[in-house]
Design an enzyme around this catalytic site. Sequence first.
Site, PDB file in Angstrom:
ATOM      1  N   HIS A 101       0.839  -1.191   0.000  1.00  0.00           N
ATOM      2  CA  HIS A 101       0.000   0.000   0.000  1.00  0.00           C
ATOM      3  C   HIS A 101       0.878   1.248   0.000  1.00  0.00           C
ATOM      4  O   HIS A 101       2.023   1.222   0.452  1.00  0.00           O
ATOM      5  CB  HIS A 101      -0.921  -0.006   1.213  1.00  0.00           C
ATOM      6  CG  HIS A 101      -1.878  -1.166   1.248  1.00  0.00           C
ATOM      7  ND1 HIS A 101      -3.225  -1.020   1.506  1.00  0.00           N
ATOM      8  CD2 HIS A 101      -1.688  -2.498   1.050  1.00  0.00           C
ATOM      9  CE1 HIS A 101      -3.819  -2.201   1.469  1.00  0.00           C
ATOM     10  NE2 HIS A 101      -2.902  -3.116   1.200  1.00  0.00           N
ATOM     11  N   GLU A 103       0.866   3.967   1.752  1.00  0.00           N
ATOM     12  CA  GLU A 103       1.338   4.404   3.068  1.00  0.00           C
ATOM     13  C   GLU A 103       2.482   3.521   3.555  1.00  0.00           C
ATOM     14  O   GLU A 103       3.453   4.016   4.143  1.00  0.00           O
ATOM     15  CB  GLU A 103       0.181   4.378   4.083  1.00  0.00           C
ATOM     16  CG  GLU A 103      -0.907   5.393   3.780  1.00  0.00           C
ATOM     17  CD  GLU A 103      -2.035   4.835   2.917  1.00  0.00           C
ATOM     18  OE1 GLU A 103      -3.174   5.298   3.056  1.00  0.00           O
ATOM     19  OE2 GLU A 103      -1.773   3.937   2.077  1.00  0.00           O
TER      20      GLU A 103
END
Length: 296
Positions: A101, A103
């Site tokens: 992901h 992040e």
Amino acid sequence: MQDRFIRSITQLPTPLADALIPLLHQNFAGHIDAQQLAELVQSSKMTEAEVLLALLPIAAALAKPPISEFYVGAIAKGKSGDIYMGANLELPGEALFHSVHAEQSAISHAWLSGESQIVDMIVNASPCGHCRQFMNELVEGGQIKIHLPSQDSHLLSYYLPYAFGPKDLNVQSPLLVKHETEFALDSSDPMVIEALDHAGLSYAPYTQSYAAVVLETSDGATYCGRYAENAAFNPSMLPMQMALSNLTRHNRDFGEIRRAVLVESSQGKISLVGATMDALHAVAAIELEHIVVDPV
């Protein structure tokens, strides 16, 4: 300027784009230091918050999502004032749990760069539950300020109330606190030594399966990834995925990988070799070099 940024640079206000272009050289991989950020703010006549949100298309250009075709960019701002871009990565034809992901990518970028705390996370889509849990593993994770386009900023604790985290499992030193584990290995191979060093810096308080991966490309450049565990287990980030994300941020192709080394502890409760080989073989037709080491 790298070709991958040509489209996204047009989405920026002209003064900011003009100031940013010199930074987007061939070696740019998403890191902008505090001084460079201050200069972008001054040149663009925007606030820092406005600049960080405006830079999200640049971060998203680092993505490689062949399955979803959904480009997500994230920017982690460290306590140092430096910013670290990250983007989502999907492995073609492989199970979705191999995905990285945005992040996670940005946080791993900061971690590999020696950052000790993340204070702000800027992202172009609301963090999913997986990422909220991953961020909660960090130093003062609940106090990270989340910034989204056209929305008010909130602390992570707003997005993840009643959170389960490291302290619930009696872990007092969370991710980004410097952890060093020493291992015994006699090798003169620079790539193995690099992997050993990063394994010693990995974060595995729940299984003690300290591990790292180093990838080498055809020109001799190396890209590392460390194991980063999570109190919720499933959001843990595997070292191969971190290394592939690192390589992708540096604008390298999977086809350039010519060597891959996994170093892991002999005393861990689990082994990462199977998952590591699966990810590697999804992108490169080479064999994994697997080295098991004893803690000192």
